[in-house]
Design a protein around this motif. Structure first.
Motif, short mmCIF file in Angstrom:
data_model
loop_
_atom_site.label_atom_id
_atom_site.label_comp_id
_atom_site.label_asym_id
_atom_site.label_seq_id
_atom_site.Cartn_x
_atom_site.Cartn_y
_atom_site.Cartn_z
N VAL A 151 0.86 -1.18 0.00
CA VAL A 151 0.00 0.00 0.00
C VAL A 151 0.90 1.23 0.00
O VAL A 151 1.84 1.32 0.78
CB VAL A 151 -0.91 0.01 1.25
N ASP A 152 0.58 2.20 -0.87
CA ASP A 152 1.41 3.41 -0.91
C ASP A 152 0.97 4.44 0.12
O ASP A 152 0.03 4.21 0.89
CB ASP A 152 1.43 4.00 -2.34
N GLU A 153 1.64 5.59 0.12
CA GLU A 153 1.39 6.64 1.12
C GLU A 153 -0.02 7.20 1.05
O GLU A 153 -0.52 7.76 2.02
CB GLU A 153 2.38 7.81 0.93
N SER A 154 -0.69 7.06 -0.08
CA SER A 154 -2.04 7.60 -0.24
C SER A 154 -3.13 6.56 -0.01
O SER A 154 -4.31 6.87 -0.18
CB SER A 154 -2.18 8.19 -1.66
N GLY A 155 -2.75 5.33 0.35
CA GLY A 155 -3.74 4.30 0.63
C GLY A 155 -4.18 3.49 -0.57
O GLY A 155 -5.23 2.87 -0.56
N PHE A 156 -3.34 3.48 -1.62
CA PHE A 156 -3.66 2.73 -2.83
C PHE A 156 -2.72 1.53 -2.95
O PHE A 156 -1.55 1.61 -2.58
CB PHE A 156 -3.52 3.62 -4.07
N PHE A 157 -3.25 0.42 -3.49
CA PHE A 157 -2.42 -0.75 -3.72
C PHE A 157 -1.29 -0.40 -4.70
O PHE A 157 -1.50 0.34 -5.66
CB PHE A 157 -3.24 -1.90 -4.30
N THR A 158 -0.11 -0.97 -4.46
CA THR A 158 1.03 -0.74 -5.34
C THR A 158 1.02 -1.75 -6.48
O THR A 158 0.22 -2.70 -6.49
CB THR A 158 2.36 -0.89 -4.58
N GLU A 159 1.93 -1.60 -7.40
CA GLU A 159 2.01 -2.51 -8.54
C GLU A 159 2.41 -3.93 -8.13
O GLU A 159 2.15 -4.88 -8.85
CB GLU A 159 2.92 -1.90 -9.61
N ALA A 160 3.00 -4.09 -6.94
CA ALA A 160 3.43 -5.41 -6.47
C ALA A 160 2.26 -6.38 -6.28
O ALA A 160 2.46 -7.59 -6.29
CB ALA A 160 4.20 -5.28 -5.16
N VAL A 161 1.04 -5.87 -6.13
CA VAL A 161 -0.12 -6.76 -5.94
C VAL A 161 -0.68 -7.26 -7.25
O VAL A 161 -1.56 -8.11 -7.26
CB VAL A 161 -1.25 -6.08 -5.13
N GLY A 162 -0.20 -6.70 -8.34
CA GLY A 162 -0.68 -7.13 -9.65
C GLY A 162 -1.66 -6.14 -10.26
O GLY A 162 -2.17 -5.25 -9.58
N PRO A 163 -1.93 -6.30 -11.55
CA PRO A 163 -2.74 -5.33 -12.28
C PRO A 163 -4.20 -5.24 -11.82
O PRO A 163 -4.83 -4.20 -11.96
CB PRO A 163 -2.65 -5.80 -13.74
N ALA A 164 -4.75 -6.31 -11.27
CA ALA A 164 -6.16 -6.29 -10.86
C ALA A 164 -6.41 -5.35 -9.68
O ALA A 164 -7.53 -4.85 -9.52
CB ALA A 164 -6.62 -7.70 -10.52
N LEU A 165 -5.41 -5.12 -8.86
CA LEU A 165 -5.58 -4.26 -7.68
C LEU A 165 -4.79 -2.96 -7.74
O LEU A 165 -5.10 -2.02 -7.00
CB LEU A 165 -5.18 -5.04 -6.41
N LYS A 166 -3.79 -2.90 -8.59
CA LYS A 166 -2.92 -1.72 -8.66
C LYS A 166 -3.74 -0.44 -8.78
O LYS A 166 -4.69 -0.36 -9.56
CB LYS A 166 -1.97 -1.85 -9.85
N ASN A 167 -3.36 0.56 -7.97
CA ASN A 167 -3.95 1.90 -7.97
C ASN A 167 -5.39 1.95 -7.47
O ASN A 167 -6.07 2.94 -7.67
CB ASN A 167 -3.86 2.55 -9.36
N LYS A 168 -5.85 0.89 -6.81
CA LYS A 168 -7.18 0.92 -6.21
C LYS A 168 -7.03 1.28 -4.73
O LYS A 168 -6.13 0.79 -4.05
CB LYS A 168 -7.88 -0.43 -6.34
N ASN A 169 -7.90 2.13 -4.22
CA ASN A 169 -7.88 2.51 -2.82
C ASN A 169 -8.26 1.30 -1.97
O ASN A 169 -9.30 0.68 -2.22
CB ASN A 169 -8.85 3.66 -2.56
N VAL A 170 -7.43 0.97 -0.99
CA VAL A 170 -7.65 -0.26 -0.21
C VAL A 170 -8.94 -0.24 0.60
O VAL A 170 -9.53 -1.29 0.83
CB VAL A 170 -6.46 -0.58 0.73
N LEU A 171 -9.40 0.92 1.01
CA LEU A 171 -10.62 1.00 1.82
C LEU A 171 -11.86 1.24 0.98
O LEU A 171 -12.97 1.29 1.52
CB LEU A 171 -10.48 2.11 2.88
N GLU A 172 -11.70 1.38 -0.31
CA GLU A 172 -12.86 1.65 -1.17
C GLU A 172 -12.96 0.56 -2.23
O GLU A 172 -13.26 -0.58 -1.92
CB GLU A 172 -12.74 3.06 -1.76
N GLU A 173 -12.68 0.91 -3.51
CA GLU A 173 -12.85 -0.07 -4.59
C GLU A 173 -11.90 -1.25 -4.48
O GLU A 173 -12.18 -2.33 -5.00
CB GLU A 173 -12.72 0.61 -5.97
N GLY A 174 -10.77 -1.08 -3.76
CA GLY A 174 -9.84 -2.19 -3.57
C GLY A 174 -10.45 -3.32 -2.77
O GLY A 174 -10.23 -4.50 -3.05
N ASN A 175 -11.24 -2.97 -1.77
CA ASN A 175 -11.92 -3.97 -0.94
C ASN A 175 -12.84 -4.84 -1.80
O ASN A 175 -12.82 -6.06 -1.71
CB ASN A 175 -12.75 -3.23 0.11
#
Length: 175
Positions: free
Chosen positions: A60-84
């Motif tokens: 998770v980056d400083e802004s609360g978004f998944f990093t590229e290490a999790v793969g393309p399906a989650l990358k750049n998704k907010n972990v508490l919103e659309e990432g969930n």
């Protein structure tokens, strides 16, 4: 104990195997006895990972978004919103979701924004030196603290610290 030294496939990262590890903070009274471990997102998990020499990858980056290490399906998704929701869909697609229910998590909240705080590991300079600790305590004794009754409490707190982190991540500072 039957599961110690076992492993399982990671539910969302292909080809990643996760070890099953014992942890004192996981008990039958606090759940099933088996939980996920996120070493970069909590002190208890970090301690387990450190004890077993596991990496503390922060996904998770400083802004609360998944990093590229999790793969393309989650990358750049907010972990508490659309990432969930994306994680739930991935688990369903893999046949790995046993149960889904709404849960109000007890995240710490930022008193200014009233938003949840995501605890995440970051690269720091950690100091575990008696000389630095003693010097810091000596300097603290020269600081005018109001109320004065807080001086001893602060010195005792600093004395109990095993690691010191020199950080400039907060724009508002700390005492």
């Amino acid at each position: 104990t039957d599961l110690v030294d076992g492993s399982c496939a990671h539910p969302t990262i292909p080809d990643r195997v996760s070890p099953l590890l014992p942890a004192n903070h996981v008990t039958m009274a606090k759940g099933t006895g088996l939980v996920h471990t996120a070493p970069a997102h909590g002190m208890e998990d970090y301690n387990v990972a450190s004890h077993h020499q596991l990496p503390t990858d922060c996904l998770v980056d400083e802004s609360g978004f998944f990093t590229e290490a999790v793969g393309p399906a989650l990358k750049n998704k907010n972990v508490l919103e659309e990432g969930n929701e994306a994680v739930i869909q991935m688990l369903q697609a893999a046949g790995s979701l046993l149960k889904e229910e709404k849960y109000v998590h007890s995240y710490p909240y930022d008193w200014r924004t009233k938003k949840p705080v995501i605890i995440r590991a970051s690269k720091q300079w950690f100091v575990n030196t008696a000389n630095v600790k003693a010097a810091a305590q000596d300097v603290l004794k020269k600081v005018k603290i109001i109320p004065t009754s807080a001086v001893n409490r602060m010195l005792e707190m600093l004395d109990r610290r095993t690691f010191w982190c020199i950080s400039r991540q907060r724009c508002w500072g700390v005492p």
